[in-house]
Write an enzyme that holds these catalytic residues in place. Sequence first.
Site, PDB file in Angstrom:
ATOM      1  N   GLY A 268       3.107  -2.862  10.952  1.00  0.00           N
ATOM      2  CA  GLY A 268       4.401  -3.177  10.377  1.00  0.00           C
ATOM      3  C   GLY A 268       5.290  -3.894  11.364  1.00  0.00           C
TER       4      GLY A 268
ATOM      5  N   PRO B  74       8.563  -4.789  13.871  1.00  0.00           N
ATOM      6  CA  PRO B  74       9.182  -3.966  14.918  1.00  0.00           C
ATOM      7  C   PRO B  74      10.334  -3.131  14.374  1.00  0.00           C
ATOM      8  CG  PRO B  74       8.907  -6.248  15.640  1.00  0.00           C
ATOM      9  CD  PRO B  74       8.621  -6.229  14.179  1.00  0.00           C
ATOM     10  N   GLY B  75      10.488  -1.935  14.936  1.00  0.00           N
ATOM     11  CA  GLY B  75      11.645  -1.109  14.628  1.00  0.00           C
ATOM     12  C   GLY B  75      11.539  -0.266  13.382  1.00  0.00           C
ATOM     13  N   VAL B  76      10.352  -0.138  12.790  1.00  0.00           N
ATOM     14  CA  VAL B  76      10.239   0.662  11.566  1.00  0.00           C
ATOM     15  C   VAL B  76       9.753   2.075  11.849  1.00  0.00           C
ATOM     16  CG1 VAL B  76       9.883  -1.331  10.087  1.00  0.00           C
ATOM     17  CG2 VAL B  76       7.911  -0.222  11.137  1.00  0.00           C
TER      18      VAL B  76
ATOM     19  N   LYS C 213       6.901   3.071  14.074  1.00  0.00           N
ATOM     20  CA  LYS C 213       5.458   3.288  14.251  1.00  0.00           C
ATOM     21  C   LYS C 213       5.187   4.223  15.432  1.00  0.00           C
ATOM     22  CE  LYS C 213       4.582  -1.126  14.733  1.00  0.00           C
ATOM     23  NZ  LYS C 213       5.939  -1.654  14.560  1.00  0.00           N
ATOM     24  N   THR C 214       5.834   3.954  16.553  1.00  0.00           N
ATOM     25  CA  THR C 214       5.594   4.793  17.741  1.00  0.00           C
ATOM     26  C   THR C 214       6.121   6.210  17.531  1.00  0.00           C
ATOM     27  OG1 THR C 214       5.768   2.825  19.138  1.00  0.00           O
ATOM     28  CG2 THR C 214       5.957   4.957  20.219  1.00  0.00           C
TER      29      THR C 214
ATOM     30  N   SER D 218       0.498 -19.392   0.649  1.00  0.00           N
ATOM     31  CA  SER D 218       1.439 -18.837  -0.324  1.00  0.00           C
ATOM     32  C   SER D 218       2.624 -19.752  -0.611  1.00  0.00           C
ATOM     33  CB  SER D 218       1.953 -17.484   0.164  1.00  0.00           C
ATOM     34  OG  SER D 218       2.637 -17.624   1.387  1.00  0.00           O
TER      35      SER D 218
ATOM     36  N   LYS E 182       7.816  -9.518   1.536  1.00  0.00           N
ATOM     37  CA  LYS E 182       8.501 -10.718   1.066  1.00  0.00           C
ATOM     38  C   LYS E 182       9.645 -10.379   0.118  1.00  0.00           C
ATOM     39  CE  LYS E 182       4.467 -13.745   1.573  1.00  0.00           C
ATOM     40  NZ  LYS E 182       3.456 -14.578   0.881  1.00  0.00           N
TER      41      LYS E 182
END
Length: 811
Positions: A363, A365-367, A369-370, A687, A730
């Site tokens: 995903g 950055p900043g969502v 994950k870590t 796309s 999107k």
Amino acid sequence: MARAMNDPTSGEINIPERIPLLPLQDTVIFPMMRLQLTVERDFSLAAVQQALLQDRLIFLVAQREASSADPTAEDLYQVGTICILLHSMPQEHGAVILVQGISRAFITTIWPERTYRMVSVEHLHDVEVGHTVEERALVRNVVERFGAIALSGDTIPQELVYFLQGINDPVVVAFSIAGNLRLSVLEAQSILESTDPARRLLILDDILSREAEVVSMQNRLKSTVDEEIKKHQKEYYLREQLKAIQNELGGSSARSDISEMKEKIVDKQMPEVAEKEALRQLARLERMPQEGPEAESVRNYLDWMIDLPWNTFSDDSIDIGEAREVLDEDHAFLEKIKERILEFLAVHKLQKTTRGSIICFVGPPGVGKTSLGKSIARAMGRNFVRISLGGIHDEADIRGHRRTYIGAMPGRIIYSLKQAGTKNPVFMLDEIDKIGSDFRGGDPYSALLEVLDPEQNNSFTDHYLNVPFDLSNIVFITTANTIERIPPPLLDRMEMIHLAGYTEEEKLDIALRYLVPRQIEKNGLEPAQVAFMPEAIGAIISRYTREAGLRNLERGIGKICRKIAKKVAEGSLAKYVISAGDVEELMGEPPRMFDTELEQDEVGTATGLAWTPAGGEILFVEAIAMEGKPTLHLTGSLGEVMKESADAALSYIRANADRFNIPAERFRATSLHIHVPAGALPKDGPSAGITMATAVLSTLIRKPVRREVAMTGEITLRGKVLPIGGIKEKILGAVRAGIRVIMIPEGNVRDLADIPQQILQKVEIIPVRSVDDVFEKAFVAVPARAEAITAGSDIAAQLQAPEVADRKMEA
């Protein structure tokens, strides 16, 4: 008939008309110089024999090329030395002779005999120069330099130095010194041929100066080597004395250390192979000197073997209810993600083993994950270890260096296990898609194949340890922004869990629950001193950030907290309530956002949707038609796939030009240019096919495209719209940009199930099957007849109505 020849160094001697010739290789003899030579060539032996039969006089001259076995007149220097043959001793392959230089001479004629050569010579006189002060100074300077060199070495007899100190004759001084120096043939010949005594001394002075530098360097090197040898000898002597003293005292500290290491190795309960190798290295250490660098290397290796958690485990305490509470406490929303993590934990609890699938969080950055990895470790009751793989370019970073290298260390896997202290931590491999490779080392991805394969990592071998280490008890979790750069064999070993990003409502909730309290504490404030209104957070989200994650939002909240902290530090005790109107005052003017919808409907400009590792974004496609050759020009850092989409879009429109009422002559006299702004950013993918087709048709028929409409989908030559990836990202990006109508391929309708309902309520989703469906909804509606456009009607005929032309002219 003999001639009397006078020389300043020899007095008067009688020289025959012809004298035997002896060519010299790599040697020049001076007057007054005594030299022993080995003679092997036949003509040289014959010349020596002839000199012995005559009056022992022989003419010695140097060869220009030492490699010449049978020198001719051109191969010889003209100036040489008349010598007297003092002694000759036959040998098996020649003779050894002793000669002494008498006088310098130059060759006038060479007389070939049957087995040797005779020469006629004339004496070489020095120019008449008085004994000036300069000449005496030169003599003294040369003698002093020569004496200094003699004192620095042991090749020059000191008796010669004492003898020269009482000589003022420049000729005697020059030839005596030159005969005792290691000169090249060119240097020696230049001294021999010189007829100016002062000039000869200057040449010799320059040579002595250079020789003094060489001797000085030799002495320094010799002194350094001698000191080093003495140092090692002293250390060896002291070590031997220390050993003797320790033996007399009944033991040694080194033996005590080795015994202690042996106990630790046994107590560690290593696998048999590892324990055997550790004990073997310990035996080597016991036999070698303890102060040497090799002993230090072996000691470091044993320290690593002892410190590793070979048999140390943390107790799993997996409770699904508690795990759910942990995940809910650490993370808001992400319900499907948390459900999959709970399933993962449930399988581990039931199997009572950690072997199984390896999760990869993908995903922008900043969502979070870590932080999800940290939550899993907390829910399992295990230690957490994180390795950042970004920028790694060498296999040795994973597997370590072999111990033969200086400064060798284990790889990051073993190093992190030592830090964790247990054999079963939760191991997060962060940014796995950022790994690189270069010519200096192997591919790190290849090393990770073994690490992340449950069937292989039970015997992972680090190059430094050189013994297997079981990694199968580790829970591996990886993170990535995109999977395009990850090799397929590695992808096959991981289960992908996609995190698309947060909606504005979710960001608002997360900010009030997590970000605001964290930033208040981080900036030294108390909750009673500052409060954020929801409208203020909403203003930061909508006006100052445009991201899928939360990092910029947290930075904005932190910026406001720092402003408040400054006021509190200045002595203000008031409570600050941040409203929407205060945001711009505290954060400054909002930045200009380029990923927002157009200000008006435009001809030749369509809005597409793009996927990036940072989340979804809108993408403008501009097209313009010009008179000229029928060419298609593409700009904007487009990739090959995107260029092919543009070709397919134009081909479809040309093939159906009659349906769109576009004369065929228009294409033969029109040059089309398609440009995608943000030209410095590379763009690729299929796309944007329907977006390019809409922009091209718009510029050809002069029909504006609705600015509130965004679209995505791949186009075929038959006009079909094929499904694409990244629909959720999107759509989220389009909503952030203010788009209200989104066209997606009909094959992507099933992906809408992953999108929150509050997002779907903000936009109108139009599934399209063909490009005609796109054209029907994408263009600005026309009053009267154009409002009745349907998918089965003649779209182009109605788009070319007079009302449409009038409206386009106004625009």
